[in-house]
Design a protein around this motif. Sequence first.
Motif, PDB file in Angstrom:
ATOM      1  N   LYS A   2     -16.558  56.492 -17.390  1.00 47.11           N
ATOM      2  CA  LYS A   2     -16.853  55.184 -16.871  1.00 47.11           C
ATOM      3  C   LYS A   2     -15.746  54.511 -16.002  1.00 47.11           C
ATOM      4  N   TYR A   3     -14.553  55.115 -16.031  1.00 46.63           N
ATOM      5  CA  TYR A   3     -13.485  54.613 -15.260  1.00 46.63           C
ATOM      6  C   TYR A   3     -13.272  55.355 -13.986  1.00 46.63           C
ATOM      7  N   VAL A   4     -13.892  56.579 -13.916  1.00 47.00           N
ATOM      8  CA  VAL A   4     -13.673  57.294 -12.879  1.00 47.00           C
ATOM      9  C   VAL A   4     -15.041  57.558 -12.136  1.00 47.00           C
ATOM     10  N   ASN A  13      -9.074  65.594 -11.983  1.00 49.45           N
ATOM     11  CA  ASN A  13      -9.728  64.268 -11.921  1.00 49.45           C
ATOM     12  C   ASN A  13     -11.241  64.714 -12.439  1.00 49.45           C
ATOM     13  N   GLN A  14     -11.586  65.764 -12.252  1.00 45.90           N
ATOM     14  CA  GLN A  14     -13.066  66.258 -12.672  1.00 45.90           C
ATOM     15  C   GLN A  14     -13.178  66.192 -14.281  1.00 45.90           C
ATOM     16  N   VAL A  15     -11.913  66.316 -14.966  1.00 46.25           N
ATOM     17  CA  VAL A  15     -11.833  66.534 -16.471  1.00 46.25           C
ATOM     18  C   VAL A  15     -12.191  65.157 -16.883  1.00 46.25           C
ATOM     19  N   TRP A  16     -11.704  64.055 -16.325  1.00 45.95           N
ATOM     20  CA  TRP A  16     -11.920  62.719 -16.522  1.00 45.95           C
ATOM     21  C   TRP A  16     -13.261  62.233 -16.315  1.00 45.95           C
ATOM     22  N   VAL A  33      -2.307  56.686  -0.285  1.00 49.01           N
ATOM     23  CA  VAL A  33      -1.876  55.718  -1.279  1.00 49.01           C
ATOM     24  C   VAL A  33      -0.574  55.163  -0.776  1.00 49.01           C
ATOM     25  N   GLU A  34      -0.451  53.894  -0.330  1.00 51.03           N
ATOM     26  CA  GLU A  34       0.496  53.316   0.116  1.00 51.03           C
ATOM     27  C   GLU A  34       1.389  52.684  -1.172  1.00 51.03           C
ATOM     28  N   HIS A  35       1.019  52.355  -2.237  1.00 50.22           N
ATOM     29  CA  HIS A  35       1.656  51.913  -3.495  1.00 50.22           C
ATOM     30  C   HIS A  35       1.319  52.413  -4.616  1.00 50.22           C
ATOM     31  N   PRO A  36       2.084  53.666  -4.729  1.00 50.14           N
ATOM     32  CA  PRO A  36       1.658  54.900  -6.007  1.00 50.14           C
ATOM     33  C   PRO A  36       1.780  53.686  -7.426  1.00 50.14           C
ATOM     34  N   TRP A  37       2.799  52.748  -7.510  1.00 51.53           N
ATOM     35  CA  TRP A  37       2.926  52.269  -8.787  1.00 51.53           C
ATOM     36  C   TRP A  37       1.651  51.147  -9.038  1.00 51.53           C
ATOM     37  N   LYS A  38       1.269  50.591  -7.904  1.00 49.91           N
ATOM     38  CA  LYS A  38       0.265  49.541  -8.082  1.00 49.91           C
ATOM     39  C   LYS A  38      -1.083  50.486  -8.348  1.00 49.91           C
ATOM     40  N   ASN A  39      -1.217  51.578  -7.619  1.00 55.10           N
ATOM     41  CA  ASN A  39      -2.367  52.454  -7.723  1.00 55.10           C
ATOM     42  C   ASN A  39      -2.644  52.945  -9.155  1.00 55.10           C
ATOM     43  N   PHE A  40      -1.350  53.099  -9.661  1.00 57.94           N
ATOM     44  CA  PHE A  40      -1.258  53.855 -11.069  1.00 57.94           C
ATOM     45  C   PHE A  40      -1.735  52.994 -12.172  1.00 57.94           C
ATOM     46  N   THR A  41      -1.680  51.751 -12.018  1.00 60.94           N
ATOM     47  CA  THR A  41      -2.223  50.890 -12.824  1.00 60.94           C
ATOM     48  C   THR A  41      -3.581  50.193 -12.571  1.00 60.94           C
ATOM     49  N   GLY A  42      -4.228  50.815 -11.683  1.00 58.55           N
ATOM     50  CA  GLY A  42      -5.502  50.421 -11.230  1.00 58.55           C
ATOM     51  C   GLY A  42      -6.609  50.960 -12.195  1.00 58.55           C
ATOM     52  N   ARG A  43      -7.808  50.619 -12.318  1.00 63.75           N
ATOM     53  CA  ARG A  43      -8.690  50.986 -13.070  1.00 63.75           C
ATOM     54  C   ARG A  43      -9.138  52.450 -13.015  1.00 63.75           C
ATOM     55  N   LYS A  44      -9.169  52.980 -11.730  1.00 63.41           N
ATOM     56  CA  LYS A  44      -9.728  54.432 -11.668  1.00 63.41           C
ATOM     57  C   LYS A  44      -8.359  55.378 -12.206  1.00 63.41           C
TER      58      LYS A  44
END
Length: 349
Positions: A337-339, A326-329, A108-119
């Motif tokens: 539906k997001y994961v 992540n299995q919990v989600w 993951v190159e951009h954790p902040w951008k990744n954090f705000t993504g759908r998944k």
Amino acid sequence: MAPANLRGALNIGFQMAITIGILAANLINYGTSKIKSGWGWRISLGLAAAPAILFTVGSLFLPDTPNSILERGNHEKAKRMLQRIRGTSNVDEEFQDLVDASTAAKQVEHPWKNFTGRKHRPQLIICTFIPFFQQLTGINVIMFYAPVLFKTLGFGDDASLMSAVITGVVNVVATMVSVYSVDKLGRKALFLEGGVQMVICQVVVAAMIGRAFGTEGEAGDMSEGVSSMMLFFICAYVAAFAWSWGPLGWLVPSEVCPLEIRSAGQATNVSVNMFFTFVIGQFFLSMLCHMKFGLFLFFGGFVIIMTIFIYYLVPETKNVPIEDMNQVWKEHGFWSKYVSNDNVTTSPP
């Protein structure tokens, strides 16, 4: 660093330290108020340097976590640290989980951008709304301004300080209840019970203040019995917070994020918490003057909303290894539906 079956109790040690500090501060304030020279407040402020010094010195002795060591590329040192904190050399399976999670995180190159993504939408919502709601339970009304509040309600100067000490003791004892029960009963059970108890107490306290002082807050008085009843319900409210939203407001956001977004999630959690701590601290006294007993109903309304939020949107994370969170989600009725399947990290067979 904590094993999954003890993670809740060990994490709540953080909140336990806070409650002990609040109680110590209340005791110091009560004691220094007796100093006739007028220097008591200076002593009270100055003593705050003592825990700051202990904290600074103690930080020099904190070990790095296995995850942190892995992130810096030292696998052997990370494995030795994991063996040290688990007290056994048989850590191969858990260590492999950590290695897999670390490898995924490095991609993951951009954790902040990744954090705000759908998944990662579930983690973003949890790490934002739980600290937001924690401050809007109204607990700071009690813990920050307890002497002012009790004096306003008719308690004398000494009585108001002693009442603050009493609520501090309740805070510590109730947090111990959470330490004991969080890994047995689970997070959601404590959240939901605490929310119901806080609402009941806030409604009763609002009704008692309204009856004694009226809707305009005009001068009134409380009998000794009513004052004692008021103190009981305030203590019951503090206890409910101390075994639910107090410690769990820190615990749950800290354990729901996978390694690749953990730093971003924790930063969001702390930032939102501190910001709304500031907001409540700045505006509480003005709100109390204008809203009178309605202030307790205001916070009670938020407690109802946040309890519904917990019931429908927060999964149970008891005994779930962080590497498998992540299995919990994926299994949650709403967040699944997001994961997607390719976003779920599971332990190797």
